[in-house]
Design an enzyme around this catalytic site. Sequence first.
Site, PDB file in Angstrom:
ATOM      1  N   TYR A  22       7.514   2.537  -5.799  1.00  0.00           N
ATOM      2  CA  TYR A  22       6.998   1.205  -5.440  1.00  0.00           C
ATOM      3  C   TYR A  22       6.346   0.556  -6.666  1.00  0.00           C
ATOM      4  O   TYR A  22       6.623  -0.596  -7.000  1.00  0.00           O
ATOM      5  CB  TYR A  22       5.993   1.352  -4.296  1.00  0.00           C
ATOM      6  CG  TYR A  22       5.353   0.069  -3.835  1.00  0.00           C
ATOM      7  CD1 TYR A  22       5.981  -0.744  -2.900  1.00  0.00           C
ATOM      8  CD2 TYR A  22       4.112  -0.341  -4.327  1.00  0.00           C
ATOM      9  CE1 TYR A  22       5.392  -1.932  -2.462  1.00  0.00           C
ATOM     10  CE2 TYR A  22       3.517  -1.517  -3.899  1.00  0.00           C
ATOM     11  CZ  TYR A  22       4.157  -2.307  -2.967  1.00  0.00           C
ATOM     12  OH  TYR A  22       3.569  -3.482  -2.542  1.00  0.00           O
ATOM     13  N   SER A  43       2.393  -6.926  -7.017  1.00  0.00           N
ATOM     14  CA  SER A  43       1.244  -6.196  -6.444  1.00  0.00           C
ATOM     15  C   SER A  43       0.369  -5.798  -7.628  1.00  0.00           C
ATOM     16  O   SER A  43       0.852  -5.738  -8.772  1.00  0.00           O
ATOM     17  CB  SER A  43       1.762  -4.937  -5.733  1.00  0.00           C
ATOM     18  OG  SER A  43       0.718  -4.008  -5.501  1.00  0.00           O
TER      19      SER A  43
HETATM   20  N1  LIG Z   1       0.239  -5.296   2.236  1.00  0.00           N
HETATM   21  C1  LIG Z   1      -0.146  -4.936   1.021  1.00  0.00           C
HETATM   22  O1  LIG Z   1      -1.055  -4.129   0.833  1.00  0.00           O
HETATM   23  C2  LIG Z   1       0.500  -5.570  -0.171  1.00  0.00           C
HETATM   24  C3  LIG Z   1       1.774  -6.124  -0.112  1.00  0.00           C
HETATM   25  N2  LIG Z   1       2.338  -6.617  -1.263  1.00  0.00           N
HETATM   26  C4  LIG Z   1       3.688  -7.176  -1.243  1.00  0.00           C
HETATM   27  O2  LIG Z   1       3.705  -8.341  -0.425  1.00  0.00           O
HETATM   28  C5  LIG Z   1       5.004  -8.524   0.124  1.00  0.00           C
HETATM   29  C6  LIG Z   1       4.894  -8.703   1.625  1.00  0.00           C
HETATM   30  O3  LIG Z   1       4.344  -7.522   2.176  1.00  0.00           O
HETATM   31  P1  LIG Z   1       3.626  -7.437   3.609  1.00  0.00           P
HETATM   32  O4  LIG Z   1       3.551  -8.752   4.225  1.00  0.00           O
HETATM   33  O5  LIG Z   1       2.414  -6.634   3.411  1.00  0.00           O
HETATM   34  O6  LIG Z   1       4.672  -6.501   4.350  1.00  0.00           O
HETATM   35  P2  LIG Z   1       5.308  -6.548   5.811  1.00  0.00           P
HETATM   36  O7  LIG Z   1       6.008  -5.255   5.964  1.00  0.00           O
HETATM   37  O8  LIG Z   1       4.314  -6.982   6.817  1.00  0.00           O
HETATM   38  O9  LIG Z   1       6.400  -7.747   5.697  1.00  0.00           O
HETATM   39  C7  LIG Z   1       7.542  -7.642   4.881  1.00  0.00           C
HETATM   40  C8  LIG Z   1       8.654  -8.480   5.475  1.00  0.00           C
HETATM   41  O10 LIG Z   1       9.790  -8.370   4.611  1.00  0.00           O
HETATM   42  C9  LIG Z   1      10.945  -8.200   5.423  1.00  0.00           C
HETATM   43  N3  LIG Z   1      11.996  -7.509   4.680  1.00  0.00           N
HETATM   44  C10 LIG Z   1      12.000  -6.214   4.271  1.00  0.00           C
HETATM   45  N4  LIG Z   1      13.157  -5.922   3.668  1.00  0.00           N
HETATM   46  C11 LIG Z   1      13.893  -7.071   3.680  1.00  0.00           C
HETATM   47  C12 LIG Z   1      15.202  -7.378   3.199  1.00  0.00           C
HETATM   48  N5  LIG Z   1      15.977  -6.475   2.620  1.00  0.00           N
HETATM   49  N6  LIG Z   1      15.640  -8.655   3.356  1.00  0.00           N
HETATM   50  C13 LIG Z   1      14.869  -9.572   3.979  1.00  0.00           C
HETATM   51  N7  LIG Z   1      13.647  -9.323   4.474  1.00  0.00           N
HETATM   52  C14 LIG Z   1      13.168  -8.070   4.326  1.00  0.00           C
HETATM   53  C15 LIG Z   1      10.447  -7.385   6.608  1.00  0.00           C
HETATM   54  O11 LIG Z   1      11.338  -7.454   7.715  1.00  0.00           O
HETATM   55  C16 LIG Z   1       9.091  -8.008   6.869  1.00  0.00           C
HETATM   56  O12 LIG Z   1       9.194  -9.090   7.756  1.00  0.00           O
HETATM   57  C17 LIG Z   1       5.813  -7.292  -0.297  1.00  0.00           C
HETATM   58  O13 LIG Z   1       6.594  -7.605  -1.421  1.00  0.00           O
HETATM   59  C18 LIG Z   1       4.742  -6.269  -0.650  1.00  0.00           C
HETATM   60  O14 LIG Z   1       5.203  -5.324  -1.562  1.00  0.00           O
HETATM   61  C19 LIG Z   1       1.675  -6.638  -2.452  1.00  0.00           C
HETATM   62  C20 LIG Z   1       0.433  -6.131  -2.546  1.00  0.00           C
HETATM   63  C21 LIG Z   1      -0.280  -5.598  -1.416  1.00  0.00           C
HETATM   64  C1  LIG Z   2       2.908   1.239  -0.433  1.00  0.00           C
HETATM   65  C2  LIG Z   2       2.448   0.336   0.609  1.00  0.00           C
HETATM   66  C3  LIG Z   2       1.020   0.002   0.633  1.00  0.00           C
HETATM   67  C4  LIG Z   2       0.460  -1.027   0.053  1.00  0.00           C
HETATM   68  C5  LIG Z   2       1.167  -1.971  -0.826  1.00  0.00           C
HETATM   69  C6  LIG Z   2       0.355  -2.376  -2.038  1.00  0.00           C
HETATM   70  O1  LIG Z   2       1.101  -3.288  -2.804  1.00  0.00           O
HETATM   71  C7  LIG Z   2       0.038  -1.185  -2.851  1.00  0.00           C
HETATM   72  C8  LIG Z   2      -0.938  -1.230  -3.746  1.00  0.00           C
HETATM   73  C9  LIG Z   2      -1.210  -0.059  -4.505  1.00  0.00           C
HETATM   74  C10 LIG Z   2      -2.227   0.085  -5.360  1.00  0.00           C
HETATM   75  C11 LIG Z   2      -3.265  -0.894  -5.592  1.00  0.00           C
HETATM   76  C12 LIG Z   2      -4.190  -0.635  -6.524  1.00  0.00           C
HETATM   77  C13 LIG Z   2      -5.192  -1.603  -6.736  1.00  0.00           C
HETATM   78  C14 LIG Z   2      -6.086  -1.517  -7.774  1.00  0.00           C
HETATM   79  C15 LIG Z   2      -7.048  -2.562  -7.971  1.00  0.00           C
HETATM   80  O2  LIG Z   2      -7.121  -3.535  -7.254  1.00  0.00           O
HETATM   81  C16 LIG Z   2      -7.972  -2.484  -9.134  1.00  0.00           C
HETATM   82  O3  LIG Z   2      -8.472  -1.196  -9.291  1.00  0.00           O
HETATM   83  C17 LIG Z   2      -7.254  -2.849 -10.412  1.00  0.00           C
HETATM   84  C18 LIG Z   2      -6.674  -4.184 -10.379  1.00  0.00           C
HETATM   85  C19 LIG Z   2      -5.819  -4.600 -11.306  1.00  0.00           C
HETATM   86  C20 LIG Z   2      -5.375  -3.763 -12.466  1.00  0.00           C
HETATM   87  C21 LIG Z   2      -4.672  -4.549 -13.510  1.00  0.00           C
HETATM   88  C22 LIG Z   2      -5.539  -5.042 -14.593  1.00  0.00           C
HETATM   89  O4  LIG Z   2      -6.332  -4.263 -15.139  1.00  0.00           O
HETATM   90  O5  LIG Z   2      -5.433  -6.221 -14.921  1.00  0.00           O
END
Ligand SMILES: NC(=O)C1=CN([C@@H]2O[C@H](COP(=O)(O)OP(=O)(O)OC[C@H]3O[C@@H](n4cnc5c(N)ncnc54)[C@H](O)[C@@H]3O)[C@@H](O)[C@H]2O)C=CC1
Ligand SMILES: CC/C=C\C[C@H](O)/C=C/C=C\C=C\C=C\C(=O)[C@@H](O)C/C=C\CCC(=O)O
Length: 262
Positions: free
Chosen positions: A152, A139
């Site tokens: 996280y 992320s």
């Molecule tokens: N949605 C967001 O804003 C962002 C998400 N991510 C990352 O992307 C990935 C996917 O996230 P999303 O699709 O948003 O979440 P989501 O919650 O929609 O999907 C996650 C999936 O992982 C499965 N899961 C959770 N724990 C598990 C386990 N122990 N074993 C097997 N499966 C498991 C869940 O059942 C679900 O189907 C995660 O690693 C998350 O941290 C990264 C950046 C941004």
């Molecule tokens: C906790 C569940 C919710 C969402 C999951 C997600 O993965 C969480 C993200 C949290 C913070 C995201 C911050 C994003 C910041 C930006 O996109 C920009 O301000 C900075 C982007 C990159 C910084 C790294 C760099 O400088 O190269």
Amino acid sequence: MRLENKVAIVTGGAQGLGKAFAEELLKKGAKVCICDLQAAEGRKVVKDWQQRFGRHSSMFVPCDVTDHDSFQNVFRTTKSRLGPIDIVVNNAGIGNEGDGWQRTIHINLIGVIEGTRLAVMYMSKEEGGKGGVVVNVASTAGLTPVFNTPVYAGSKYGVVGYTRSMAANPSIHEVGIRFTCLCPAYTDTTMFKSEKIDDLKKVDSNDPLVQMVMKAGVNTIEDVANGFMQLVETDNNNGGVMTVTKYKGIQYRHGKPLTNKL
Ligand SMILES: NC(=O)C1=CN([C@@H]2O[C@H](COP(=O)(O)OP(=O)(O)OC[C@H]3O[C@@H](n4cnc5c(N)ncnc54)[C@H](O)[C@@H]3O)[C@@H](O)[C@H]2O)C=CC1
Ligand SMILES: CC/C=C\C[C@H](O)/C=C/C=C\C=C\C=C\C(=O)[C@@H](O)C/C=C\CCC(=O)O
């Protein structure tokens, strides 16, 4: 990498980003195994794909990535039913910070390490595999501090550091696997929706969390899936850390990837 007939494993593939990544791979002719805790949802998704992409295109294996035996079973079953594995996407993740925060580390970091080690065991040329690519989903919270989710963010910093270190192996050409990291900013999935930012915005648009989300922007799932496909299909990006943000799009961070074409 050409994707036709390649075999991929996507963890956490029953919904959200994992489901979208798997579907993009299927569209390009790859065969995909998704694994997830959510068995009913995973089976439903695969049933739909088998109708659209063919009966032998995809499969579901129930799995908890924190359970070694259950995770290893995914690799064993995929190899025996779909063939030798080429692509592993360690995507499963959660965002819990409260009681039970240790599970966030277990799934987001230890689960990714476990999946990467299994990928090496099954794909490394040194172990008789064909090589391929590992995509570890971190992320932007693994690159920049995030005050409201320190556990996280810590887990995701760990994923970036671990993946870059695997990629820095001086014998990477013998291993034949590219290790890459995908770092999306906030993305419109169930995980992000659970933060209830829109509700918070109505109450206080100056809230620091609202401000941070507005600064980062919110990706669509499609934005991130586009970055994912670029990461998989590009051959010379071992060690690449890709960010996907609403305002700057797809970018590589940490300078250039570590190794040219394997
Ligand atoms: N949605 C967001 O804003 C962002 C998400 N991510 C990352 O992307 C990935 C996917 O996230 P999303 O699709 O948003 O979440 P989501 O919650 O929609 O999907 C996650 C999936 O992982 C499965 N899961 C959770 N724990 C598990 C386990 N122990 N074993 C097997 N499966 C498991 C869940 O059942 C679900 O189907 C995660 O690693 C998350 O941290 C990264 C950046 C941004
Ligand atoms: C906790 C569940 C919710 C969402 C999951 C997600 O993965 C969480 C993200 C949290 C913070 C995201 C911050 C994003 C910041 C930006 O996109 C920009 O301000 C900075 C982007 C990159 C910084 C790294 C760099 O400088 O190269």
